[in-house]
Design an enzyme around this catalytic site. Sequence first.
Site, PDB file in Angstrom:
ATOM      1  N   ASP A   1      19.430  17.936   6.237  1.00 53.90           N
ATOM      2  CA  ASP A   1      18.830  19.035   7.008  1.00 53.90           C
ATOM      3  C   ASP A   1      19.891  19.637   7.924  1.00 53.90           C
ATOM      4  OD1 ASP A   1      16.978  20.680   8.626  1.00 53.90           O
ATOM      5  OD2 ASP A   1      15.410  19.409   7.808  1.00 53.90           O
TER       6      ASP A   1
ATOM      7  N   GLY B   1      23.633  19.521   6.911  1.00 56.67           N
ATOM      8  CA  GLY B   1      24.158  20.569   6.034  1.00 56.67           C
ATOM      9  C   GLY B   1      23.171  21.701   5.858  1.00 56.67           C
ATOM     10  N   ASP B   2      23.691  22.789   5.281  1.00 54.15           N
ATOM     11  CA  ASP B   2      22.871  23.977   5.022  1.00 54.15           C
ATOM     12  C   ASP B   2      22.657  24.043   3.506  1.00 54.15           C
ATOM     13  OD1 ASP B   2      22.157  26.624   4.290  1.00 54.15           O
ATOM     14  OD2 ASP B   2      22.990  27.400   6.157  1.00 54.15           O
ATOM     15  N   PHE B   3      21.380  23.971   3.077  1.00 59.40           N
ATOM     16  CA  PHE B   3      21.155  23.860   1.625  1.00 59.40           C
ATOM     17  C   PHE B   3      21.480  25.125   0.848  1.00 59.40           C
ATOM     18  CE2 PHE B   3      16.495  23.886   3.176  1.00 59.40           C
ATOM     19  CZ  PHE B   3      16.271  25.234   2.971  1.00 59.40           C
TER      20      PHE B   3
ATOM     21  N   HIS C   1       7.985  27.324  -0.014  1.00 59.43           N
ATOM     22  CA  HIS C   1       7.055  28.357   0.492  1.00 59.43           C
ATOM     23  C   HIS C   1       7.661  29.177   1.640  1.00 59.43           C
ATOM     24  CE1 HIS C   1       4.734  26.014   3.916  1.00 59.43           C
ATOM     25  NE2 HIS C   1       6.027  25.942   4.072  1.00 59.43           N
ATOM     26  N   ASP C   2       8.823  28.734   2.137  1.00 59.02           N
ATOM     27  CA  ASP C   2       9.482  29.498   3.215  1.00 59.02           C
ATOM     28  C   ASP C   2      10.251  30.710   2.682  1.00 59.02           C
ATOM     29  OD1 ASP C   2       8.701  27.680   5.151  1.00 59.02           O
ATOM     30  OD2 ASP C   2      10.567  26.533   5.094  1.00 59.02           O
TER      31      ASP C   2
ATOM     32  N   ASN D   1      -0.077  32.772   6.710  1.00 56.73           N
ATOM     33  CA  ASN D   1       0.741  32.182   7.766  1.00 56.73           C
ATOM     34  C   ASN D   1       2.229  32.392   7.456  1.00 56.73           C
ATOM     35  OD1 ASN D   1       0.724  30.649  10.226  1.00 56.73           O
ATOM     36  ND2 ASN D   1       1.534  28.920   9.077  1.00 56.73           N
TER      37      ASN D   1
END
Length: 342
Positions: free
Chosen positions: A204, A230-232, A250-251, A297
């Site tokens: 993450d 890390g940045d995926f 879902h983001d 949402n």
Amino acid sequence: MAKDITKPDFSVIFDLLQAFRWSKTMFAAVSLGVFDALTNGALSLEILAQRLKANPDALGRLLDGCVGLQLLDCDDRGYRNTPAAAAYLCLKSPLSVASYVNYSNTFYWKLWANLEDAVLEGTNRWKQSFGWEDNIFTNVFRTEEAKREFTLAMHGYGLMTSPEAVAAFDLSRFRRFVDVGGATGHLVIAACERYPNMQGVVFDLKEVVPLAREVVGASNVAGRIKVVAGDFFVDPLPPADIYGLGRILHDWPEEKIAKLLTKMCDGLPPGGGVLIMEKLIHEDRRGPVWALMQSLNMLTLMEGKERTLSEYETLFRRAGFSEVYGSRNSTPLDAVLALKAG
Ligand SMILES: C[S@@+](CC[C@H](N)C(=O)[O-])C[C@H]1O[C@@H](n2cnc3c(N)ncnc32)[C@H](O)[C@@H]1O
């Protein structure tokens, strides 16, 4: 004589007129610490009003509202938590979703106040609601408190759903489970608890790493799980034979998902997999209502949405996966397993 006009049932409208009051009553009671104050048993209104520094008459109305909503019981000795409130609404309960409630109160509530504009423009509402550019992650990492609240909010929900997700398919052949965007690591913790030969990684953003280490370190599989920053979208992913994605897809919109899933598929060995945890919309888009609301949402909050199993299947197949299986359950999140050809 007046004509006998048959009126459609009003109850669905009446319930929805009130629904925001029900939610806000629970949000206010959690935020004011009502349920935490009752952790050790019943208290009278007078004592609660003193402890919470609240107006006694107004607090009495809030508490009675909570009785009506089955969050509190009331007898001669005063108000007490119902079992559901004791389990889920007290901050220190191991099953607590109080952080998610607080998060809903401070963030979602305000983003949803601008839902009409989100629908007109098709974009999230951070700028309009808070004056902030960018997405939720930049925003919740602004302060230590907001970051902790968001991450623990995810964690409370995760505890309810991760054990079902890792049990939905037989994952015993996989040895290295990397929980990508894993936050506190509840998904990989549940996987390692269920499969004794599994080793895990939580991957993450660096801001999340200290809390992930705290939660993983307190778990009974701490010795088998590492936490990696890390940045995926940018960094190489730690090697795995199965990747986990809990509430990540879902983001994001399709282009970004394609990039991430392709990277995963390219890095996996033959027969490797990706396990996702999301609430699936029915193929006819008629429900479940929770998933439909969650999709709205995501509109106010991010760049993504909830999807049907066949929509996920298309995304996986385009990224190179050859088999996709869905498993619905009664928790707030379902599971999907995609496999690379063996
Ligand atoms: C909606 S939360 C889900 C957390 C967790 N998987 C769960 O189900 O509770 C999304 C997570 O993705 C992480 N994240 C967002 N963008 C990321 C990125 N570019 N690289 C790595 N992690 C990212 C966030 O820090 C957050 O922990």
